[in-house]
Design a protein around this motif. Sequence first.
Motif, PDB file in Angstrom:
ATOM      1  N   ASP A   1      35.291  38.602  46.752  1.00  0.00           N
ATOM      2  CA  ASP A   1      34.301  39.362  45.976  1.00  0.00           C
ATOM      3  C   ASP A   1      34.593  39.273  44.489  1.00  0.00           C
ATOM      4  O   ASP A   1      33.688  39.065  43.671  1.00  0.00           O
ATOM      5  CB  ASP A   1      34.299  40.827  46.409  1.00  0.00           C
ATOM      6  CG  ASP A   1      33.338  41.667  45.580  1.00  0.00           C
ATOM      7  OD1 ASP A   1      32.111  41.492  45.741  1.00  0.00           O
ATOM      8  OD2 ASP A   1      33.800  42.467  44.752  1.00  0.00           O
ATOM      9  N   PHE A   2      35.848  39.426  44.114  1.00  0.00           N
ATOM     10  CA  PHE A   2      36.288  39.405  42.717  1.00  0.00           C
ATOM     11  C   PHE A   2      35.873  38.096  42.048  1.00  0.00           C
ATOM     12  O   PHE A   2      35.292  38.091  40.948  1.00  0.00           O
ATOM     13  CB  PHE A   2      37.810  39.552  42.692  1.00  0.00           C
ATOM     14  CG  PHE A   2      38.423  39.826  41.346  1.00  0.00           C
ATOM     15  CD1 PHE A   2      38.483  41.113  40.848  1.00  0.00           C
ATOM     16  CD2 PHE A   2      38.979  38.797  40.598  1.00  0.00           C
ATOM     17  CE1 PHE A   2      39.075  41.377  39.620  1.00  0.00           C
ATOM     18  CE2 PHE A   2      39.571  39.046  39.378  1.00  0.00           C
ATOM     19  CZ  PHE A   2      39.624  40.341  38.876  1.00  0.00           C
ATOM     20  N   ALA A   3      36.146  36.987  42.723  1.00  0.00           N
ATOM     21  CA  ALA A   3      35.868  35.674  42.143  1.00  0.00           C
ATOM     22  C   ALA A   3      34.377  35.407  42.036  1.00  0.00           C
ATOM     23  O   ALA A   3      33.874  35.030  40.968  1.00  0.00           O
ATOM     24  CB  ALA A   3      36.538  34.585  42.976  1.00  0.00           C
ATOM     25  N   SER A   4      33.653  35.598  43.132  1.00  0.00           N
ATOM     26  CA  SER A   4      32.231  35.263  43.113  1.00  0.00           C
ATOM     27  C   SER A   4      31.435  36.214  42.229  1.00  0.00           C
ATOM     28  O   SER A   4      30.495  35.796  41.541  1.00  0.00           O
ATOM     29  CB  SER A   4      31.667  35.234  44.541  1.00  0.00           C
ATOM     30  OG  SER A   4      31.940  36.434  45.228  1.00  0.00           O
ATOM     31  N   TYR A   5      31.817  37.489  42.190  1.00  0.00           N
ATOM     32  CA  TYR A   5      31.126  38.423  41.294  1.00  0.00           C
ATOM     33  C   TYR A   5      31.416  38.085  39.833  1.00  0.00           C
ATOM     34  O   TYR A   5      30.523  38.083  38.990  1.00  0.00           O
ATOM     35  CB  TYR A   5      31.546  39.867  41.579  1.00  0.00           C
ATOM     36  CG  TYR A   5      30.933  40.853  40.607  1.00  0.00           C
ATOM     37  CD1 TYR A   5      29.596  41.221  40.718  1.00  0.00           C
ATOM     38  CD2 TYR A   5      31.686  41.387  39.562  1.00  0.00           C
ATOM     39  CE1 TYR A   5      29.020  42.104  39.817  1.00  0.00           C
ATOM     40  CE2 TYR A   5      31.119  42.276  38.654  1.00  0.00           C
ATOM     41  CZ  TYR A   5      29.787  42.629  38.787  1.00  0.00           C
ATOM     42  OH  TYR A   5      29.214  43.491  37.886  1.00  0.00           O
ATOM     43  N   GLY A   6      32.671  37.789  39.539  1.00  0.00           N
ATOM     44  CA  GLY A   6      33.036  37.450  38.170  1.00  0.00           C
ATOM     45  C   GLY A   6      32.255  36.269  37.642  1.00  0.00           C
ATOM     46  O   GLY A   6      31.894  36.219  36.453  1.00  0.00           O
ATOM     47  N   MET A   7      31.934  35.314  38.521  1.00  0.00           N
ATOM     48  CA  MET A   7      31.201  34.120  38.107  1.00  0.00           C
ATOM     49  C   MET A   7      29.705  34.245  38.314  1.00  0.00           C
ATOM     50  O   MET A   7      28.946  33.334  37.996  1.00  0.00           O
ATOM     51  CB  MET A   7      31.749  32.904  38.865  1.00  0.00           C
ATOM     52  CG  MET A   7      33.174  32.557  38.456  1.00  0.00           C
ATOM     53  SD  MET A   7      33.823  31.105  39.310  1.00  0.00           S
ATOM     54  CE  MET A   7      34.164  31.786  40.945  1.00  0.00           C
ATOM     55  N   GLY A   8      29.262  35.372  38.889  1.00  0.00           N
ATOM     56  CA  GLY A   8      27.842  35.604  39.070  1.00  0.00           C
ATOM     57  C   GLY A   8      27.155  34.609  39.981  1.00  0.00           C
ATOM     58  O   GLY A   8      25.986  34.271  39.777  1.00  0.00           O
ATOM     59  N   SER A   9      27.877  34.124  41.008  1.00  0.00           N
ATOM     60  CA  SER A   9      27.301  33.122  41.898  1.00  0.00           C
ATOM     61  C   SER A   9      27.920  33.248  43.284  1.00  0.00           C
ATOM     62  O   SER A   9      29.122  33.503  43.419  1.00  0.00           O
ATOM     63  CB  SER A   9      27.547  31.719  41.354  1.00  0.00           C
ATOM     64  OG  SER A   9      26.888  30.745  42.120  1.00  0.00           O
ATOM     65  N   ASP A  10      27.110  33.074  44.326  1.00  0.00           N
ATOM     66  CA  ASP A  10      27.593  33.181  45.695  1.00  0.00           C
ATOM     67  C   ASP A  10      28.296  31.907  46.145  1.00  0.00           C
ATOM     68  O   ASP A  10      28.039  30.811  45.629  1.00  0.00           O
ATOM     69  CB  ASP A  10      26.428  33.452  46.651  1.00  0.00           C
ATOM     70  CG  ASP A  10      25.830  34.828  46.450  1.00  0.00           C
ATOM     71  OD1 ASP A  10      26.558  35.730  46.010  1.00  0.00           O
ATOM     72  OD2 ASP A  10      24.621  34.992  46.740  1.00  0.00           O
ATOM     73  N   ILE A  11      29.185  32.057  47.115  1.00  0.00           N
ATOM     74  CA  ILE A  11      29.845  30.908  47.733  1.00  0.00           C
ATOM     75  C   ILE A  11      28.912  30.301  48.771  1.00  0.00           C
ATOM     76  O   ILE A  11      28.380  31.005  49.632  1.00  0.00           O
ATOM     77  CB  ILE A  11      31.163  31.346  48.389  1.00  0.00           C
ATOM     78  CG1 ILE A  11      32.154  31.841  47.327  1.00  0.00           C
ATOM     79  CG2 ILE A  11      31.775  30.197  49.198  1.00  0.00           C
ATOM     80  CD1 ILE A  11      33.418  32.450  47.899  1.00  0.00           C
TER      81      ILE A  11
ATOM     82  N   VAL B   1      44.045  37.329  39.713  1.00  0.00           N
ATOM     83  CA  VAL B   1      43.847  36.433  38.571  1.00  0.00           C
ATOM     84  C   VAL B   1      42.618  35.568  38.846  1.00  0.00           C
ATOM     85  O   VAL B   1      42.450  35.038  39.945  1.00  0.00           O
ATOM     86  CB  VAL B   1      45.072  35.522  38.340  1.00  0.00           C
ATOM     87  CG1 VAL B   1      44.839  34.636  37.119  1.00  0.00           C
ATOM     88  CG2 VAL B   1      46.332  36.355  38.165  1.00  0.00           C
ATOM     89  N   LEU B   2      41.767  35.427  37.831  1.00  0.00           N
ATOM     90  CA  LEU B   2      40.594  34.562  37.936  1.00  0.00           C
ATOM     91  C   LEU B   2      40.443  33.766  36.650  1.00  0.00           C
ATOM     92  O   LEU B   2      40.348  34.343  35.564  1.00  0.00           O
ATOM     93  CB  LEU B   2      39.328  35.404  38.169  1.00  0.00           C
ATOM     94  CG  LEU B   2      37.982  34.665  38.082  1.00  0.00           C
ATOM     95  CD1 LEU B   2      37.894  33.583  39.160  1.00  0.00           C
ATOM     96  CD2 LEU B   2      36.826  35.642  38.193  1.00  0.00           C
ATOM     97  N   GLN B   3      40.464  32.448  36.776  1.00  0.00           N
ATOM     98  CA  GLN B   3      40.218  31.561  35.645  1.00  0.00           C
ATOM     99  C   GLN B   3      38.888  30.844  35.882  1.00  0.00           C
ATOM    100  O   GLN B   3      38.676  30.260  36.939  1.00  0.00           O
ATOM    101  CB  GLN B   3      41.343  30.543  35.497  1.00  0.00           C
ATOM    102  CG  GLN B   3      42.677  31.163  35.104  1.00  0.00           C
ATOM    103  CD  GLN B   3      43.755  30.118  34.887  1.00  0.00           C
ATOM    104  OE1 GLN B   3      43.670  29.014  35.421  1.00  0.00           O
ATOM    105  NE2 GLN B   3      44.760  30.452  34.103  1.00  0.00           N
ATOM    106  N   ILE B   4      38.010  30.915  34.877  1.00  0.00           N
ATOM    107  CA  ILE B   4      36.683  30.315  34.973  1.00  0.00           C
ATOM    108  C   ILE B   4      36.536  29.290  33.853  1.00  0.00           C
ATOM    109  O   ILE B   4      36.678  29.633  32.673  1.00  0.00           O
ATOM    110  CB  ILE B   4      35.574  31.372  34.830  1.00  0.00           C
ATOM    111  CG1 ILE B   4      35.865  32.603  35.697  1.00  0.00           C
ATOM    112  CG2 ILE B   4      34.221  30.777  35.188  1.00  0.00           C
ATOM    113  CD1 ILE B   4      34.930  33.774  35.440  1.00  0.00           C
ATOM    114  N   HIS B   5      36.247  28.050  34.205  1.00  0.00           N
ATOM    115  CA  HIS B   5      36.146  26.972  33.224  1.00  0.00           C
ATOM    116  C   HIS B   5      34.716  26.450  33.166  1.00  0.00           C
ATOM    117  O   HIS B   5      34.170  25.990  34.177  1.00  0.00           O
ATOM    118  CB  HIS B   5      37.113  25.849  33.586  1.00  0.00           C
ATOM    119  CG  HIS B   5      38.528  26.316  33.742  1.00  0.00           C
ATOM    120  ND1 HIS B   5      39.352  26.528  32.668  1.00  0.00           N
ATOM    121  CD2 HIS B   5      39.241  26.648  34.848  1.00  0.00           C
ATOM    122  CE1 HIS B   5      40.537  26.956  33.098  1.00  0.00           C
ATOM    123  NE2 HIS B   5      40.490  27.039  34.419  1.00  0.00           N
ATOM    124  N   GLY B   6      34.122  26.513  31.966  1.00  0.00           N
ATOM    125  CA  GLY B   6      32.758  26.078  31.793  1.00  0.00           C
ATOM    126  C   GLY B   6      32.617  24.979  30.768  1.00  0.00           C
ATOM    127  O   GLY B   6      33.603  24.536  30.151  1.00  0.00           O
TER     128      GLY B   6
END
Length: 355
Positions: free
Chosen positions: A192-202, A259-264
């Motif tokens: 939940d933490f990861a997908s919510y943080g990135m605003g996109s579903d798996i 920990v969540l790292q998001i690379h764009g």
Amino acid sequence: MRLLILGSGSMAEQHARNFVAEEDVSLVGAVEPNAERRAIFGEMFKIPNLFASLEEALAWGEFDACANVTPDAVHHPTTMVLVRAGKHVFCEKPLATSYPLAIEMAEAAEKAGVINMVNFTYRNSPALQRAHALVGEGKIGEIRHFEAAYLQSWLVGKHWGDWRTESRWLWRLSEKHGSKGVLGDVGVHIVDFASYGMGSDIVSVESRLKTFAKAPGDKIGDYALDVNDSVVMTAELANGAIGTISATRYATGHANDLVLQIHGTLGALEVKTDGKSSSLRSCVGPDVDTQTWREEKLEPVSTTYQRFVKAITTGANGVPSFRRAAEIQRILDLCFAQDEARRLATSGAAAGAAA
């Protein structure tokens, strides 16, 4: 709002403390089968009406909403009864032990028109909420890659007690006692933490689960130590990004860290929290060329408890909802199914070689 607390364990105490702090909430009742614990819990929070069963509480009926803080396997039957009675429900995670049960709960709550929310506590992180907003604003462009991890180490340290001798930890290592391992316990949080943080579903996932030998015969007393201790999954999001999500109880040096790292395409974000404090760093604009990271200013955010109260006040369902929790459970079920298929394939190959 008149609130009933279903359960009396440590998490029930946390729910009670958070809800009693809200001026619009009155703790009017509590349910606990054990008479001694029921009396202690009632006295602790000055709750006027105490019941030995949910059926007794529903026969009384003088409450608007319920905080369901029962064991995982009990969430489904108790919540379904509450929903049928027209009560709003704030359920502890995971919503259910399988996707079919979870989606049944979501659909029932939606049909009944009751407020339904799940206590994904790490949504309370200001860093996560800010990251979610920045991603939505296009601050880091299109997401291409991510790494998310839930790191605990109580299997190698005694900072929370000795798991070898304490039932409150041993049950988490035994399927017979209701555990689904680290994936079922904290994997639900990090997905939940990861997908919510990135605003996109798996949209797809490939996973590996691992159970390590921890005692002679993989057993301590009545506890078979047979559930997963570590999980690693590769995942693709609806926005096209790919990355890894992991959870383990063997992260030596980490008590309880997410920990969540998001690379764009225009920058990157790094979210960290231990459930008490959190931080957010960004690398955007000219800093991308020098790999310079800067701390983002964070503002307080509403907690899941506060959002539940607001949802009942406004009549608009809050997040995370039952349906969201069901979707997370679908991902976990896929991981368990992949692990089972892999074990069956391995055992089949071994049997064929022996023949």
